[in-house]
Design an enzyme around this catalytic site. Structure first.
Site, PDB file in Angstrom:
ATOM      1  N   ASP A  54       0.848  -1.201   0.000  1.00  0.00           N
ATOM      2  CA  ASP A  54       0.000   0.000   0.000  1.00  0.00           C
ATOM      3  C   ASP A  54       0.880   1.246   0.000  1.00  0.00           C
ATOM      4  O   ASP A  54       2.040   1.205  -0.428  1.00  0.00           O
ATOM      5  CB  ASP A  54      -0.969  -0.055   1.209  1.00  0.00           C
ATOM      6  CG  ASP A  54      -2.259   0.702   0.980  1.00  0.00           C
ATOM      7  OD1 ASP A  54      -2.238   1.931   1.114  1.00  0.00           O
ATOM      8  OD2 ASP A  54      -3.300   0.079   0.676  1.00  0.00           O
ATOM      9  N   LYS A  72      -4.197  -0.874  -6.542  1.00  0.00           N
ATOM     10  CA  LYS A  72      -5.198  -0.136  -5.764  1.00  0.00           C
ATOM     11  C   LYS A  72      -5.068   1.323  -6.162  1.00  0.00           C
ATOM     12  O   LYS A  72      -4.027   1.940  -5.937  1.00  0.00           O
ATOM     13  CB  LYS A  72      -4.929  -0.331  -4.273  1.00  0.00           C
ATOM     14  CG  LYS A  72      -5.890   0.420  -3.363  1.00  0.00           C
ATOM     15  CD  LYS A  72      -5.698  -0.038  -1.923  1.00  0.00           C
ATOM     16  CE  LYS A  72      -6.433   0.806  -0.918  1.00  0.00           C
ATOM     17  NZ  LYS A  72      -6.075   0.435   0.456  1.00  0.00           N
ATOM     18  N   TRP A  73      -6.103   1.865  -6.790  1.00  0.00           N
ATOM     19  CA  TRP A  73      -6.097   3.233  -7.317  1.00  0.00           C
ATOM     20  C   TRP A  73      -6.830   4.117  -6.326  1.00  0.00           C
ATOM     21  O   TRP A  73      -8.042   4.073  -6.224  1.00  0.00           O
ATOM     22  CB  TRP A  73      -6.805   3.243  -8.667  1.00  0.00           C
ATOM     23  CG  TRP A  73      -6.804   4.548  -9.383  1.00  0.00           C
ATOM     24  CD1 TRP A  73      -7.475   5.681  -9.025  1.00  0.00           C
ATOM     25  CD2 TRP A  73      -6.115   4.862 -10.595  1.00  0.00           C
ATOM     26  NE1 TRP A  73      -7.243   6.677  -9.934  1.00  0.00           N
ATOM     27  CE2 TRP A  73      -6.412   6.204 -10.909  1.00  0.00           C
ATOM     28  CE3 TRP A  73      -5.266   4.144 -11.447  1.00  0.00           C
ATOM     29  CZ2 TRP A  73      -5.900   6.828 -12.047  1.00  0.00           C
ATOM     30  CZ3 TRP A  73      -4.766   4.773 -12.569  1.00  0.00           C
ATOM     31  CH2 TRP A  73      -5.077   6.099 -12.855  1.00  0.00           C
ATOM     32  N   ASP A  74      -6.070   4.939  -5.603  1.00  0.00           N
ATOM     33  CA  ASP A  74      -6.663   5.714  -4.510  1.00  0.00           C
ATOM     34  C   ASP A  74      -6.874   7.167  -4.936  1.00  0.00           C
ATOM     35  O   ASP A  74      -6.300   7.632  -5.931  1.00  0.00           O
ATOM     36  CB  ASP A  74      -5.734   5.642  -3.292  1.00  0.00           C
ATOM     37  CG  ASP A  74      -6.497   5.707  -1.980  1.00  0.00           C
ATOM     38  OD1 ASP A  74      -7.622   6.214  -1.968  1.00  0.00           O
ATOM     39  OD2 ASP A  74      -5.946   5.256  -0.955  1.00  0.00           O
ATOM     40  N   MET A  75      -7.648   7.891  -4.168  1.00  0.00           N
ATOM     41  CA  MET A  75      -7.951   9.300  -4.450  1.00  0.00           C
ATOM     42  C   MET A  75      -8.468   9.899  -3.150  1.00  0.00           C
ATOM     43  O   MET A  75      -9.587   9.620  -2.754  1.00  0.00           O
ATOM     44  CB  MET A  75      -9.029   9.317  -5.529  1.00  0.00           C
ATOM     45  CG  MET A  75      -9.187  10.592  -6.278  1.00  0.00           C
ATOM     46  SD  MET A  75     -10.087  11.793  -5.313  1.00  0.00           S
ATOM     47  CE  MET A  75     -10.358  13.043  -6.481  1.00  0.00           C
ATOM     48  N   ASN A  76      -7.612  10.685  -2.472  1.00  0.00           N
ATOM     49  CA  ASN A  76      -7.910  10.982  -1.072  1.00  0.00           C
ATOM     50  C   ASN A  76      -8.272  12.418  -0.714  1.00  0.00           C
ATOM     51  O   ASN A  76      -8.020  12.849   0.406  1.00  0.00           O
ATOM     52  CB  ASN A  76      -6.724  10.543  -0.209  1.00  0.00           C
ATOM     53  CG  ASN A  76      -6.722   9.040  -0.022  1.00  0.00           C
ATOM     54  OD1 ASN A  76      -7.759   8.440   0.242  1.00  0.00           O
ATOM     55  ND2 ASN A  76      -5.567   8.414  -0.184  1.00  0.00           N
ATOM     56  N   ARG A 117      -5.469  16.519   3.163  1.00  0.00           N
ATOM     57  CA  ARG A 117      -4.436  15.535   3.496  1.00  0.00           C
ATOM     58  C   ARG A 117      -3.073  15.979   2.940  1.00  0.00           C
ATOM     59  O   ARG A 117      -2.347  15.188   2.335  1.00  0.00           O
ATOM     60  CB  ARG A 117      -4.815  14.156   2.946  1.00  0.00           C
ATOM     61  CG  ARG A 117      -4.235  13.023   3.770  1.00  0.00           C
ATOM     62  CD  ARG A 117      -4.358  11.698   3.056  1.00  0.00           C
ATOM     63  NE  ARG A 117      -3.974  10.606   3.926  1.00  0.00           N
ATOM     64  CZ  ARG A 117      -3.581   9.419   3.503  1.00  0.00           C
ATOM     65  NH1 ARG A 117      -3.524   9.143   2.224  1.00  0.00           N
ATOM     66  NH2 ARG A 117      -3.241   8.484   4.356  1.00  0.00           N
ATOM     67  N   ASP A 137     -12.804   2.583   4.629  1.00  0.00           N
ATOM     68  CA  ASP A 137     -11.666   2.385   5.528  1.00  0.00           C
ATOM     69  C   ASP A 137     -12.135   1.854   6.873  1.00  0.00           C
ATOM     70  O   ASP A 137     -11.303   1.561   7.743  1.00  0.00           O
ATOM     71  CB  ASP A 137     -10.925   3.709   5.738  1.00  0.00           C
ATOM     72  CG  ASP A 137      -9.967   3.998   4.590  1.00  0.00           C
ATOM     73  OD1 ASP A 137      -9.745   3.105   3.757  1.00  0.00           O
ATOM     74  OD2 ASP A 137      -9.435   5.128   4.524  1.00  0.00           O
ATOM     75  N   CYS A 145     -10.509   3.115  -5.106  1.00  0.00           N
ATOM     76  CA  CYS A 145     -10.598   3.536  -3.712  1.00  0.00           C
ATOM     77  C   CYS A 145     -10.559   5.055  -3.695  1.00  0.00           C
ATOM     78  O   CYS A 145      -9.854   5.671  -4.493  1.00  0.00           O
ATOM     79  CB  CYS A 145      -9.399   2.960  -2.949  1.00  0.00           C
ATOM     80  SG  CYS A 145      -9.277   3.515  -1.242  1.00  0.00           S
TER      81      CYS A 145
HETATM   82  C1  GLA Z   1      -6.676   5.827   1.930  1.00  0.00           C
HETATM   83  C2  GLA Z   1      -7.186   4.429   1.694  1.00  0.00           C
HETATM   84  C3  GLA Z   1      -6.499   3.469   2.634  1.00  0.00           C
HETATM   85  C4  GLA Z   1      -5.022   3.532   2.432  1.00  0.00           C
HETATM   86  C5  GLA Z   1      -4.530   4.960   2.604  1.00  0.00           C
HETATM   87  C6  GLA Z   1      -3.083   5.104   2.232  1.00  0.00           C
HETATM   88  O1  GLA Z   1      -7.084   6.301   3.178  1.00  0.00           O
HETATM   89  O2  GLA Z   1      -8.570   4.379   1.810  1.00  0.00           O
HETATM   90  O3  GLA Z   1      -6.969   2.169   2.430  1.00  0.00           O
HETATM   91  O4  GLA Z   1      -4.677   3.045   1.161  1.00  0.00           O
HETATM   92  O5  GLA Z   1      -5.273   5.870   1.805  1.00  0.00           O
HETATM   93  O6  GLA Z   1      -2.625   6.394   2.397  1.00  0.00           O
END
Ligand code: GLA
Length: 736
Positions: free
Chosen positions: A361, A471-475, A438, A543, A521
């Site tokens: 991750d 895992k393609w994230d976007m926070n 973030r 999460d 994600c």
């Molecule tokens: C987000 C995702 C988590 C993890 C973190 C990593 O919060 O939902 O599962 O991958 O980013 O920074």
């Protein structure tokens, strides 16, 4: 499926529903029926009652006809309908009055795919395309309706074409409008926030307008792009349901309006708030697809229709019915504290307990030791991963595991090489300090050069050939949405152009790497929608990994999504999101029906619970095939209990998961009435070999285990003592 009468009544009918409308004598598309399947849909009462109302405004001078009480297919503003319209814009005369009249129609059997936006796959379907026209301003509006032979979903979208020689400015361009007749309705929708996604709310349809929408740049966890208008009092088993979602991942709106005559208008599409599009002469604008379901046997029948459709026509075909690997994700095991040695150790532990895949991750790229830096610089950190990601992937694979990796491509930290090199590649507006989320900024995906950069960076890593999963994230949500790549008078196009850019990037990557399993994600479920699912077979639902916190989330999510597209893992206890302690069993059981199951635990936790984890991962592996393509049913949901049933695709196995949230003394004896079994077959409970009759399990129910509080009696099936107990039954159908 599609019939058109000589006097232009259009009827779309399959065994699930009929959808009927006509061209009124005035040339307006008048909606007639959307509901149960009709034997002869052309015989539906052919028009809405017409009467001369007091103080009515008659449409363009004709008697007894006002658009304000006429159900329509694509209403516009300014010609006697005062409700929120599907189309609103500014024409070259500077006013906002459009008047759309029927021009022509055609029927095609190959469902047209949208060029720049995701769309549902066709096959055994027919598409009716009706063209409307505003003669004065030469605006053509094509309404697309796709009906399938074997699915209860109607897909709609709209294409607007400027056929004139002057610019038209679009302010609303909804994908679909649905005018339902006056009845007692309620709204069911799904709201939430980070780690509390998919909470269900039921409210009466109020007079006035009720909108769920997003202006955050992502479809968002605050309101999932889903709404169901249900008959008042509808339950899992009873009641008529009209439900809608969108194949779109950006700013959307689902608007419900109860007008003065109590009819209910549902509009679905891009959020008109803060949207504006300049449609130059000769240009087209395509809306995202809106998907509609009609179900007449309550919410369960609605969910079955959605689940089959999402699986078969939306999520990538390559992964349809494909068992998912079990996995160990490094996030809650180590957070940012990852390096090659640690990852290889975790890989050994994963191997020991029989897990199939190691997922690295966040934390692997240059300088990334916490969330303050490095997003944008997608090369491995030289100190902690000296041999690079391809070499690490190869080492993990040499151990007999698959390898997966995390990216957050759409973001950049101000502390990064990318930002230093291209400060104007972020979403921003001149003269204003961009807001951080973030510690990060959003890249401007409306710019083709940004898309090319990201493609190159990701391709660099994926091309090693040893990556099985991404895992393609976007926070973060988007703020100061503006682009240095567009002129001033196109700044309100940025949010939608961002989505077009993102879809282009995803299309290119998934085309080049069709065998990589992509998981979507966005801090969990902040962009969980059919648009993203059309590229990625899986979604990290939330999460929230405390099982009790997760129950509500899975329950809500299952209204629309099949659990085939979800993942869940056993996280640490006490849980890192809400501090709750729970057993490993309950942590597993909450996600037992998600297709992808795994763990995110550190070495010590794995060692301490090794046998149990080994058993659970073995169970997950053995049931991996079962957990794709089957039927999920919500049986019980109260504040203290949840019970779900899962029936495999071939119907030979049935799983029943029961959760008892808070223990109490002297509880009642409960049963779960199971559903969809063969009444004439028997089912053996695997744990003790006892046979139950299918009809009895459905009519009389399966006695549920009892929370042990006092003395234990041998004849009673008990659950673990205390709060947060759970029990998983497995039945096998006896061959007949
Ligand atoms: C987000 C995702 C988590 C993890 C973190 C990593 O919060 O939902 O599962 O991958 O980013 O920074």
């Amino acid at each position: 499926m599609i019939t058109v009468s000589e006097n232009n009544i259009f009827a779309l009918t399959n065994s699930y529903f009929s959808y009927v409308f006509r061209v009124s004598p005035e040339g307006i598309l008048e909606h007639l029926h959307y509901g149960g399947s009709l034997r002869d849909p052309l015989k539906v009462a052919t028009h809405h009652l017409r009467t001369q109302r007091e103080v009515a405004t008659n449409f363009q001078g004709g008697p007894y006809f006002s658009l304000s009480d006429t159900p329509q297919e694509y209403p516009s503003f300014g010609t006697s309908d005062f409700r929120f319209p599907a189309l609103h814009g500014r024409n070259s005369d500077g006013n906002t009055v459009f008047s759309l009249h029927y021009k022509k129609h055609k029927i095609v059997t190959d469902k047209p795919r949208l060029k720049k936006l995701p769309s549902a796959r066709g096959g055994d379907s027919e598409t009716l395309i009706v063209t409307l026209e505003d003669v004065l301003h030469k605006l053509e509006v094509e309404l697309h309706y796709t009906i399938y032979q074997d699915y209860g979903v109607l897909v709609r979208s709209t294409k607007l074409k400027n056929k004139g020689d002057k610019e038209i400015q679009l302010q609303h361009a909804f994908s679909s409008a649905l005018d339902l007749p006056p009845q007692d309705y309620e709204i069911l929708h799904l709201h939430g926030t980070w780690s509390r996604e998919f909470n269900e709310e039921r409210i009466d349809v109020p007079k006035g307008r009720f909108v769920v929408d997003s202006a955050r740049g992502t479809s968002s966890a605050a309101h999932n792009p889903f709404i169901a208008i249900v008959q008042k009092g509808a339950t899992e088993e009873h009641g008529r349901v009209h439900a809608t979602t969108l194949m779109y991942s950006g700013n959307f709106a689902l608007s419900v309006e109860k007008g003065e005559f109590e009819d209910v208008r549902l509009l679905a599409g891009i959020n008109p708030y803060n949207f504006h599009w300049r449609l130059k002469p000769g240009k087209k604008f395509c809306t995202p697809e809106a998907l509609h379901v009609y179900a007449d046997k309550g919410l369960r029948s609605m969910s079955h229709i959605w689940h089959e459709f999402v699986r078969d026509k939306v999520s990538p075909e390559r992964f349809r019915h494909k068992p998912r690997p079990t996995y160990l994700n490094t996030w809650e095991a180590a957070y940012f504290d990852v390096d090659e040695t640690k990852v290889l150790h975790l890989a050994d532990k994963a191997k020991d307990i029989g897990v199939d895949m190691l997922v690295l991750d966040d934390g692997w790229f240059e300088g990334r030791r916490d969330d303050t830096s490095s997003l944008g610089d997608w090369t491995a950190d030289k100190k902690r991963f000296p041999s690079g990601i391809p070499a690490l992937a190869a080492k993990v694979k040499a151990k007999g595991l698959k390898f997966g990796i995390w990216f957050e491509p759409e973001m950049v930290n101000p502390k990064s090489q990318l930002f230093k090199n291209h400060p104007d590649w972020i979403l921003h507006v001149p003269g204003r300090k961009p807001s951080l989320g973030r510690n990060q900024l959003t890249l401007d995906l409306s710019r083709p050069e940004v898309i090319d950069y990201l493609y190159g960076q990701i391709d660099n890593i994926l091309s090693c050939g040893d990556i099985d999963y991404v895992k393609w994230d976007m926070n973060r949500n988007m703020t100061e949405v503006g682009s240095a790549g567009l002129p001033k008078n196109r700044q309100r196009e940025v949010s939608h152009r961002y989505m077009i850019g993102l879809y282009d990037l995803l299309k290119r990557l998934t085309k080049k790497y069709p065998d990589i399993l992509f998981e979507n994600c966005a801090s969990g479920g902040n962009r969980f929608d059919l648009g993203m699912l059309s590229f990625m077979a899986q979604n990290w639902t939330s999460d929230m990994c405390d099982p009790i916190g997760r129950l509500e989330i899975i329950n809500g999510c299952s209204y629309l999504f099949p659990l085939d597209v979800t993942a869940a893992y056993i996280g640490p206890s006490p849980n890192h999101q809400n501090g709750r302690k729970s057993s490993i069993d309950t942590r597993f059981n909450a996600g037992a029906f998600c297709a992808a199951r795994g763990i995110s635990l550190n070495e010590t936790d794995i060692e301490e619970n090794k046998d149990q984890l080994q058993n659970l991962m073995q169970f997950a592996k053995n049931s991996a095939e079962d957990m794709v393509g089957g039927r999920f049913d919500r049986l019980i949901k109260t504040d203290t209990e949840v019970c779900w049933q899962y029936t495999t695709r071939d119907e030979t196995k049935v799983y029943l998961a029961y959760f008892h949230i808070l223990a109490a003394p002297n509880l009642p004896f409960r049963r779960a009435r199971m559903v969809g079994l063969n009444p004439n077959a028997d089912y053996t409970l695997v744990e003790d070999g006892v046979r139950y009759a299918g009809d009895a399990l459905m009519q009389s129910g399966m006695p549920l285990p009892y929370v042990a509080t006092g003395q234990v009696n041998e004849n009673v099936r008990y659950m673990a003592k205390g709060d947060f107990s759970s029990y998983l039954f497995v039945f096998e159908k006896v061959a007949q």
